[in-house]
Motif scaffolding. Structure first.
Motif, PDB file in Angstrom:
ATOM      1  N   LYS A 304      32.416  43.482  39.822  1.00  0.00           N
ATOM      2  CA  LYS A 304      32.796  43.447  41.243  1.00  0.00           C
ATOM      3  C   LYS A 304      32.408  44.781  41.854  1.00  0.00           C
ATOM      4  O   LYS A 304      33.131  45.773  41.744  1.00  0.00           O
ATOM      5  N   ASP A 305      31.234  44.823  42.476  1.00  0.00           N
ATOM      6  CA  ASP A 305      30.702  46.068  43.063  1.00  0.00           C
ATOM      7  C   ASP A 305      30.929  46.032  44.559  1.00  0.00           C
ATOM      8  O   ASP A 305      30.143  45.451  45.315  1.00  0.00           O
ATOM      9  N   VAL A 306      32.056  46.607  44.993  1.00  0.00           N
ATOM     10  CA  VAL A 306      32.391  46.644  46.420  1.00  0.00           C
ATOM     11  C   VAL A 306      32.682  48.082  46.830  1.00  0.00           C
ATOM     12  O   VAL A 306      32.981  48.936  45.997  1.00  0.00           O
ATOM     13  N   GLU A 307      32.587  48.359  48.121  1.00  0.00           N
ATOM     14  CA  GLU A 307      32.799  49.725  48.603  1.00  0.00           C
ATOM     15  C   GLU A 307      34.235  50.175  48.436  1.00  0.00           C
ATOM     16  O   GLU A 307      34.500  51.330  48.124  1.00  0.00           O
ATOM     17  N   GLU A 308      35.180  49.260  48.649  1.00  0.00           N
ATOM     18  CA  GLU A 308      36.600  49.622  48.550  1.00  0.00           C
ATOM     19  C   GLU A 308      37.311  48.641  47.637  1.00  0.00           C
ATOM     20  O   GLU A 308      37.215  47.420  47.815  1.00  0.00           O
ATOM     21  N   ILE A 309      38.009  49.172  46.648  1.00  0.00           N
ATOM     22  CA  ILE A 309      38.769  48.337  45.726  1.00  0.00           C
ATOM     23  C   ILE A 309      40.248  48.463  46.073  1.00  0.00           C
ATOM     24  O   ILE A 309      40.831  49.546  45.998  1.00  0.00           O
ATOM     25  N   THR A 310      40.822  47.353  46.477  1.00  0.00           N
ATOM     26  CA  THR A 310      42.226  47.306  46.878  1.00  0.00           C
ATOM     27  C   THR A 310      43.006  46.458  45.879  1.00  0.00           C
ATOM     28  O   THR A 310      42.422  45.726  45.075  1.00  0.00           O
ATOM     29  N   PRO A 311      44.337  46.535  45.920  1.00  0.00           N
ATOM     30  CA  PRO A 311      45.128  45.670  45.029  1.00  0.00           C
ATOM     31  C   PRO A 311      44.784  44.193  45.195  1.00  0.00           C
ATOM     32  O   PRO A 311      44.751  43.440  44.213  1.00  0.00           O
ATOM     33  N   ALA A 312      44.515  43.782  46.446  1.00  0.00           N
ATOM     34  CA  ALA A 312      44.168  42.376  46.694  1.00  0.00           C
ATOM     35  C   ALA A 312      42.843  42.012  46.028  1.00  0.00           C
ATOM     36  O   ALA A 312      42.688  40.915  45.483  1.00  0.00           O
ATOM     37  N   VAL A 313      41.879  42.934  46.083  1.00  0.00           N
ATOM     38  CA  VAL A 313      40.585  42.701  45.441  1.00  0.00           C
ATOM     39  C   VAL A 313      40.763  42.552  43.930  1.00  0.00           C
ATOM     40  O   VAL A 313      40.194  41.647  43.294  1.00  0.00           O
ATOM     41  N   VAL A 314      41.580  43.426  43.348  1.00  0.00           N
ATOM     42  CA  VAL A 314      41.816  43.377  41.904  1.00  0.00           C
ATOM     43  C   VAL A 314      42.502  42.071  41.513  1.00  0.00           C
ATOM     44  O   VAL A 314      42.097  41.397  40.559  1.00  0.00           O
ATOM     45  N   GLU A 315      43.523  41.698  42.276  1.00  0.00           N
ATOM     46  CA  GLU A 315      44.263  40.479  41.929  1.00  0.00           C
ATOM     47  C   GLU A 315      43.379  39.244  42.022  1.00  0.00           C
ATOM     48  O   GLU A 315      43.409  38.376  41.141  1.00  0.00           O
ATOM     49  N   THR A 316      42.578  39.148  43.072  1.00  0.00           N
ATOM     50  CA  THR A 316      41.680  38.000  43.218  1.00  0.00           C
ATOM     51  C   THR A 316      40.672  37.949  42.080  1.00  0.00           C
ATOM     52  O   THR A 316      40.390  36.887  41.514  1.00  0.00           O
ATOM     53  N   PHE A 317      40.132  39.115  41.734  1.00  0.00           N
ATOM     54  CA  PHE A 317      39.152  39.211  40.647  1.00  0.00           C
ATOM     55  C   PHE A 317      39.764  38.734  39.327  1.00  0.00           C
ATOM     56  O   PHE A 317      39.156  37.938  38.593  1.00  0.00           O
ATOM     57  N   VAL A 318      40.977  39.180  39.056  1.00  0.00           N
ATOM     58  CA  VAL A 318      41.650  38.807  37.810  1.00  0.00           C
ATOM     59  C   VAL A 318      41.979  37.315  37.781  1.00  0.00           C
ATOM     60  O   VAL A 318      41.723  36.616  36.794  1.00  0.00           O
ATOM     61  N   GLN A 319      42.550  36.813  38.875  1.00  0.00           N
ATOM     62  CA  GLN A 319      42.931  35.404  38.904  1.00  0.00           C
ATOM     63  C   GLN A 319      41.711  34.493  38.822  1.00  0.00           C
ATOM     64  O   GLN A 319      41.756  33.443  38.154  1.00  0.00           O
ATOM     65  N   ASP A 320      40.607  34.876  39.456  1.00  0.00           N
ATOM     66  CA  ASP A 320      39.381  34.078  39.364  1.00  0.00           C
ATOM     67  C   ASP A 320      38.834  34.085  37.936  1.00  0.00           C
ATOM     68  O   ASP A 320      38.323  33.071  37.456  1.00  0.00           O
ATOM     69  N   PHE A 321      38.960  35.232  37.257  1.00  0.00           N
ATOM     70  CA  PHE A 321      38.515  35.292  35.867  1.00  0.00           C
ATOM     71  C   PHE A 321      39.359  34.371  34.986  1.00  0.00           C
ATOM     72  O   PHE A 321      38.821  33.590  34.189  1.00  0.00           O
ATOM     73  N   LEU A 322      40.678  34.445  35.137  1.00  0.00           N
ATOM     74  CA  LEU A 322      41.563  33.622  34.315  1.00  0.00           C
ATOM     75  C   LEU A 322      41.385  32.138  34.603  1.00  0.00           C
ATOM     76  O   LEU A 322      41.597  31.294  33.718  1.00  0.00           O
ATOM     77  N   ALA A 323      40.990  31.817  35.829  1.00  0.00           N
ATOM     78  CA  ALA A 323      40.741  30.418  36.200  1.00  0.00           C
ATOM     79  C   ALA A 323      39.314  29.977  35.880  1.00  0.00           C
ATOM     80  O   ALA A 323      38.933  28.865  36.222  1.00  0.00           O
ATOM     81  N   GLU A 324      38.541  30.903  35.241  1.00  0.00           N
ATOM     82  CA  GLU A 324      37.154  30.627  34.840  1.00  0.00           C
ATOM     83  C   GLU A 324      36.275  30.285  36.045  1.00  0.00           C
ATOM     84  O   GLU A 324      35.387  29.435  35.965  1.00  0.00           O
ATOM     85  N   LYS A 325      36.528  30.970  37.161  1.00  0.00           N
ATOM     86  CA  LYS A 325      35.728  30.758  38.359  1.00  0.00           C
ATOM     87  C   LYS A 325      34.566  31.740  38.486  1.00  0.00           C
ATOM     88  O   LYS A 325      33.697  31.581  39.350  1.00  0.00           O
ATOM     89  N   LEU A 326      34.558  32.771  37.634  1.00  0.00           N
ATOM     90  CA  LEU A 326      33.518  33.801  37.717  1.00  0.00           C
ATOM     91  C   LEU A 326      32.350  33.454  36.817  1.00  0.00           C
ATOM     92  O   LEU A 326      32.521  32.898  35.736  1.00  0.00           O
ATOM     93  N   LYS A 327      31.156  33.818  37.237  1.00  0.00           N
ATOM     94  CA  LYS A 327      29.950  33.574  36.451  1.00  0.00           C
ATOM     95  C   LYS A 327      29.650  34.819  35.613  1.00  0.00           C
ATOM     96  O   LYS A 327      29.460  35.902  36.133  1.00  0.00           O
ATOM     97  N   PRO A 328      29.602  34.661  34.300  1.00  0.00           N
ATOM     98  CA  PRO A 328      29.352  35.841  33.450  1.00  0.00           C
ATOM     99  C   PRO A 328      27.909  36.280  33.480  1.00  0.00           C
ATOM    100  O   PRO A 328      26.983  35.470  33.664  1.00  0.00           O
TER     101      PRO A 328
END
Length: 331
Positions: A304-328
Motif C-alpha cells: 500500500k504505497d500512499v502519501e499518508e498512512i492513517t489508522p483508517a488506511v491501515v484498518e482497511t488494508f488489514v481487513q481486505d487482506f483477511l477477507a482475501e480481497k487483495l491481489k498478491p
C-alpha cells in the motif's frame, strides 16, 4: 544460521546473510488437517501424525491439553524422576533443542541464565526439554548441562506428540505456557534474547514489534504487516507503533477470544541495515512511509504505497487482506 535442519520433514533450516534470514529448505512435503465444519486447523504436523499413528487410532488428531500430552515420568539431570505434578501452578517453558544444533547450544547458554534469573525472582517457573538429539548418549551429554526437566529420550512417542501439539518445524524453539497450560507465546527464543534480564517475563505477546535482527525470524511464522518509516532513531518509531497499535490489538483480541492464533503479526521498521536487507530481498520500493504485508511462506507481498498512512488506511488494508480481497505480488 538461526535455525537448524534435521533429516526429518518437521525441521527447517534458515540461511542468514548476517542481517536477514531467508528460507533455504522447502517445507514440503507438508500435510495439514483442517476441520471442514469450522475451517480451523486441527493439526499442522500431519506427517508426524501419519508416521506415529498409521492406523488412525487417534483420529481426528485434534489438539489435546498439554498436561495430557506431557503426562508421564520426567527426568532430572541427576537421574531422578518426577511427574507433571512438578509443573502444577507454574509457568512452563517447553524447550525443543538438540546438541548437534549450534544455535541450540548458543541459546541454551542464554537460557541457563534466564532460568536462574526468573527462579531467583520468586516466579513459579519450570522448563521441560524435548530432545531432537540423534542418540541417547548425545541427549545425556546435552541434558547434563540443564537444571530443568526433560522428557526421557527413550519415550519417542511422547516427544513426537509434543512436536505435533505445538507444530514444531524448527529448532531451537521455546514455547511459554501459563499455569493452566495455555500458550503465552511461541517466540520464547526471541523474547529471551531480547530480554536477558527477564523484566518482561512471562513475555506476553506485544501487539506491535520494532523489527530487529533478533526478531526477524518471526517474519517466517506467517503473514506480517510491516510499516516502513523514514527514521534512523529508535525512539522515533513510537508514532508509527501508535498508528497501527489499535488495529493490532483489535486483531489479537478477536482471535484470542476464538482461541485461535493471530493470523497477522505487526512490525514497524526504520531506516537501518535490517530494513534495507528486507526491502532488497522482497523487492520493495524505497518509499517511506510504506505499508506492506509480507507472507514469506507463500512468497507473496501486498503493498500500500500512499502519501499518508492513517489508522483508517491501515484498518482497511488489514481487513481486505483477511477477507482475501487483495491481489498478491510475488516475492
Amino acid at each position: 544460521s538461526p535455525c537448524c535442519s534435521e533429516d526429518l520433514p518437521e525441521y527447517r533450516c534458515l540461511y542468514t546473510n548476517g542481517t536477514f534470514s531467508i528460507p533455504l529448505l522447502c517445507l514440503i512435503p507438508s500435510l495439514v488437517f483442517v476441520d471442514a465444519a469450522t475451517g480451523k486447523v486441527v493439526c499442522r504436523n500431519g506427517l508426524l501424525v501419519v508416521r506415529d499413528d498409521p492406523k488412525g487410532l487417534e483420529f481426528p488428531w485434534g489438539p489435546k491439553p498439554f498436561a495430557e500430552v506431557v503426562a508421564g515420568p520426567l527426568l532430572r539431570n541427576n537421574r531422578q524422576t518426577t511427574d507433571i505434578s512438578s509443573l502444577e501452578g507454574h509457568y512452563v517453558g517447553v524447550y525443543f533443542s538438540a546438541h548437534w544444533c549450534p544455535p541450540c547450544r548458543s541459546l541454551t547458554r542464554v537460557l541457563l541464565e534466564s532460568y536462574r534469573t526468573v527462579k531467583e525472582s520468586g516466579q513459579h517457573f519450570e522448563m521441560v526439554f524435548v530432545s531432537a538429539d540423534r542418540s541417547e548418549e548425545s541427549f545425556q551429554q546435552y541434558f547434563s548441562e540443564m537444571p530443568w526437566l526433560a522428557v526421557p529420550y527413550s519415550d519417542e512417542a511422547r516427544r513426537s506428540r509434543l512436536n505435533r501439539l505445538f507444530g514444531i518445524q524448527g529448532i531451537p524453539t521455546l514455547i511459554l505456557l501459563d499455569a493452566e497450560g495455555h500458550m503465552i507465546t511461541r517466540q520464547g527464543r526471541v523474547e529471551v534474547l531480547n530480554d536477558p534480564e527477564c523484566r518482561l517475563f512471562p513475555w506476553h505477546p506485544r501487539p506491535v514489534l520494532e523489527l530487529s535482527e533478533s526478531n526477524a525470524v518471526q517474519l517466517h511464522e506467517g503473514p506480517c504487516l510491516v510499516l516502513f518509516v523514514d527514521t534512523e532513531e529508535e525512539g522515533e518509531l513510537e508514532p508509527a507503533k501508535e498508528l497501527i497499535q489499535p488495529i493490532a490489538e483489535k486483531i489479537m483480541a478477536k482471535y484470542k477470544a476464538k482461541e485461535e492464533e493471530t493470523p497477522l503479526l505487526f512490525f514497524v521498521a526504520g531506516e537501518d541495515d535490517m530494513s534495507d536487507s528486507l526491502r532488497d530481498y522482497t523487492n520493495l520500493p524505497e518509499a517511506a512511509p510504506l505499508l506492506t504485508i509480507l507472507d514469506m511462506s507463500a512468497r507473496a507481498k501486498y503493498v500500500k504505497d500512499v502519501e499518508e498512512i492513517t489508522p483508517a488506511v491501515v484498518e482497511t488494508f488489514v481487513q481486505d487482506f483477511l477477507a482475501e480481497k487483495l491481489k498478491p505480488e510475488p516475492i
